[in-house]
Design a protein around this motif. Structure first.
Motif, PDB file in Angstrom:
ATOM      1  N   ALA A  50       0.820  -1.218   0.000  1.00 49.81           N
ATOM      2  CA  ALA A  50       0.000   0.000   0.000  1.00 49.81           C
ATOM      3  C   ALA A  50       0.852   1.266   0.000  1.00 49.81           C
ATOM      4  N   HIS A  51       2.148   1.147   0.214  1.00 50.85           N
ATOM      5  CA  HIS A  51       3.016   2.320   0.224  1.00 50.85           C
ATOM      6  C   HIS A  51       3.307   2.795  -1.194  1.00 50.85           C
ATOM      7  N   ALA A  52       3.768   4.028  -1.297  1.00 51.71           N
ATOM      8  CA  ALA A  52       4.031   4.610  -2.616  1.00 51.71           C
ATOM      9  C   ALA A  52       5.032   3.775  -3.401  1.00 51.71           C
ATOM     10  N   ARG A  53       6.021   3.221  -2.718  1.00 51.81           N
ATOM     11  CA  ARG A  53       7.046   2.386  -3.353  1.00 51.81           C
ATOM     12  C   ARG A  53       7.084   1.057  -2.610  1.00 51.81           C
ATOM     13  N   PRO A  54       6.221   0.114  -3.014  1.00 54.48           N
ATOM     14  CA  PRO A  54       6.218  -1.176  -2.319  1.00 54.48           C
ATOM     15  C   PRO A  54       7.612  -1.765  -2.232  1.00 54.48           C
ATOM     16  N   LEU A  55       7.912  -2.395  -1.118  1.00 52.98           N
ATOM     17  CA  LEU A  55       9.203  -2.985  -0.785  1.00 52.98           C
ATOM     18  C   LEU A  55      10.277  -1.936  -0.558  1.00 52.98           C
ATOM     19  N   LEU A  56      10.453  -1.025  -1.506  1.00 56.02           N
ATOM     20  CA  LEU A  56      11.581  -0.095  -1.453  1.00 56.02           C
ATOM     21  C   LEU A  56      11.466   0.893  -0.301  1.00 56.02           C
ATOM     22  N   ALA A  68       3.071  -9.113   1.746  1.00 57.58           N
ATOM     23  CA  ALA A  68       2.338  -8.928   0.495  1.00 57.58           C
ATOM     24  C   ALA A  68       1.154  -9.892   0.459  1.00 57.58           C
ATOM     25  N   ASP A  69      -0.035  -9.377   0.186  1.00 55.18           N
ATOM     26  CA  ASP A  69      -1.222 -10.204  -0.001  1.00 55.18           C
ATOM     27  C   ASP A  69      -1.315 -10.584  -1.471  1.00 55.18           C
ATOM     28  N   LEU A  78      -1.383 -11.816  -8.210  1.00 52.47           N
ATOM     29  CA  LEU A  78      -1.531 -10.369  -8.141  1.00 52.47           C
ATOM     30  C   LEU A  78      -1.540  -9.917  -6.688  1.00 52.47           C
ATOM     31  N   VAL A  79      -0.965  -8.748  -6.437  1.00 48.04           N
ATOM     32  CA  VAL A  79      -0.822  -8.219  -5.083  1.00 48.04           C
ATOM     33  C   VAL A  79      -1.867  -7.140  -4.842  1.00 48.04           C
ATOM     34  N   ALA A  80      -2.704  -7.333  -3.825  1.00 50.74           N
ATOM     35  CA  ALA A  80      -3.719  -6.341  -3.443  1.00 50.74           C
ATOM     36  C   ALA A  80      -4.329  -6.766  -2.123  1.00 50.74           C
ATOM     37  N   HIS A  81      -4.914  -5.804  -1.420  1.00 49.62           N
ATOM     38  CA  HIS A  81      -5.595  -6.117  -0.160  1.00 49.62           C
ATOM     39  C   HIS A  81      -7.012  -6.617  -0.404  1.00 49.62           C
ATOM     40  N   GLU A  82      -7.701  -5.976  -1.331  1.00 50.22           N
ATOM     41  CA  GLU A  82      -9.077  -6.342  -1.666  1.00 50.22           C
ATOM     42  C   GLU A  82      -9.158  -6.710  -3.137  1.00 50.22           C
ATOM     43  N   GLU A  83     -10.150  -7.533  -3.481  1.00 51.57           N
ATOM     44  CA  GLU A  83     -10.312  -7.963  -4.867  1.00 51.57           C
ATOM     45  C   GLU A  83     -10.508  -6.781  -5.806  1.00 51.57           C
ATOM     46  N   LEU A  92       3.336 -10.338  -7.947  1.00 46.82           N
ATOM     47  CA  LEU A  92       4.332 -10.599  -6.903  1.00 46.82           C
ATOM     48  C   LEU A  92       5.738 -10.467  -7.477  1.00 46.82           C
ATOM     49  N   GLU A  93       5.917 -10.908  -8.688  1.00 46.38           N
ATOM     50  CA  GLU A  93       7.227 -10.815  -9.306  1.00 46.38           C
ATOM     51  C   GLU A  93       7.628  -9.356  -9.522  1.00 46.38           C
ATOM     52  N   ALA A  94       6.721  -8.554 -10.085  1.00 48.81           N
ATOM     53  CA  ALA A  94       7.065  -7.171 -10.429  1.00 48.81           C
ATOM     54  C   ALA A  94       7.297  -6.312  -9.199  1.00 48.81           C
ATOM     55  N   LEU A  95       6.486  -6.503  -8.146  1.00 46.12           N
ATOM     56  CA  LEU A  95       6.582  -5.647  -6.967  1.00 46.12           C
ATOM     57  C   LEU A  95       7.637  -6.117  -5.971  1.00 46.12           C
TER      58      LEU A  95
END
Length: 285
Positions: A50-56, A68-69, A78-83, A92-95
């Motif tokens: 949910a942050h501006a730069r996930p992981l970083l 990561a959800d 795919l990464v997201a909290h809600e559908e 997951l790979e890209a983020l």
């Protein structure tokens, strides 16, 4: 040379993440001393994506654990909290996995430059556990150069340790793997069972399910004792302990809860406020 391949140590996963991966004695004698800030092994970035730069953003604050959800959609993760927040570009790979590979290569084999702490990547399965884990296991195989692995019950530490949370149906396909590049996020009811720490190195629980205290006023002595018993039980089995749903609004109540968790020896503090937890952990607490 990648310091994780210089000499493979067989260790328990609890030791890998609780103490961080350390070089063999001979390598330590000749290694350059760390120059970067010491990473915060107890800092866990809840809903990190949910942050501006996930992981970083989390890594810039020195975090030792990110969450990561994931959703299994048309064979992709795919990464997201809600559908409703699903985006085909946010895989997951890209983020996470591709940026981690680039960073580890740039750092000569570590996530945090000059520090051999294995980053915990907590992956929360939001869709059915069995098929989602099977798809995830195939993806993780392609990143085996990054990951801690368990072969026939023996753990070999890597720069990243994937831990699987969410739908409990993932457990069966995980236990069936002879070579496994992920580990199981247990629950308090797993304490005292036959599941080894090499399979379930982490135990997570909802704070509000077990404790009524939310940081206002002194912590009740009975609840403090319950907390310390849980920590002792987890650590006695070589496992780490984490709570979700702890207070996370900036202020005295949150600091009081974090202080109690730290004092009791809880291994990961959960937050969406990266800067706030980093300040707390780098202070005198």
């Amino acid at each position: 040379m990648n310091p994780y391949t210089r000499r493979t140590a067989v260790v328990s996963l609890g030791a890998v993440l609780a103490a961080g991966l350390t070089a063999p004695a001979a390598a330590r004698d000749t290694a350059v001393r760390p120059t970067g800030p010491v990473p915060l092994r107890r800092a866990h970035a809840h809903n990190d994506y949910a942050h501006a730069r996930p992981l970083l953003d989390a890594l810039d604050h020195g975090f030792g654990s990110v969450e990561a959800d994931i959703w299994l959609v048309d064979g992709g993760l795919l990464v997201a909290h809600e559908e409703g927040g699903l985006d085909p570009a946010r895989t997951l790979e890209a983020l996470y996995l591709d940026p981690l590979r680039r960073r580890i290569r740039a750092n000569g084999g570590t996530v945090h430059r000059d520090h051999r702490l294995s980053l915990q990547l907590l992956i929360d399965l939001k869709t059915a556990g069995d098929p989602t884990y099977r798809a995830l296991s195939r993806v993780l195989h392609g990143y085996r150069d990054l990951l801690s692995v368990c072969r026939a019950g023996r753990v070999h530490g890597g720069p990243v340790t994937a831990v699987i949370s969410g739908d409990r149906a993932a457990r069966a396909p995980m236990e069936a793997e002879r070579v496994r590049r992920a580990f199981y996020d247990g629950r308090p009811e797993d304490l005292g069972t036959a599941a080894p720490a090499s399979f379930a190195p982490l135990v997570s629980a909802s704070w509000t399910d077990l404790f009524g205290w939310q940081g206002v006023g002194p912590m009740p002595s009975a609840e403090r004792e319950r907390l310390r018993r849980l920590v002792a039980a987890a650590h006695g089995e070589g496992r780490r302990l984490r709570f979700w749903a702890t207070p996370d609004t900036a202020g005295a109540a949150r600091e009081a809860v974090w202080t109690e968790l730290s004092g009791a020896g809880v291994d990961h503090l959960n937050t969406d406020d990266l800067a706030g937890l980093a300040r707390f952990l780098r202070s005198a607490h």
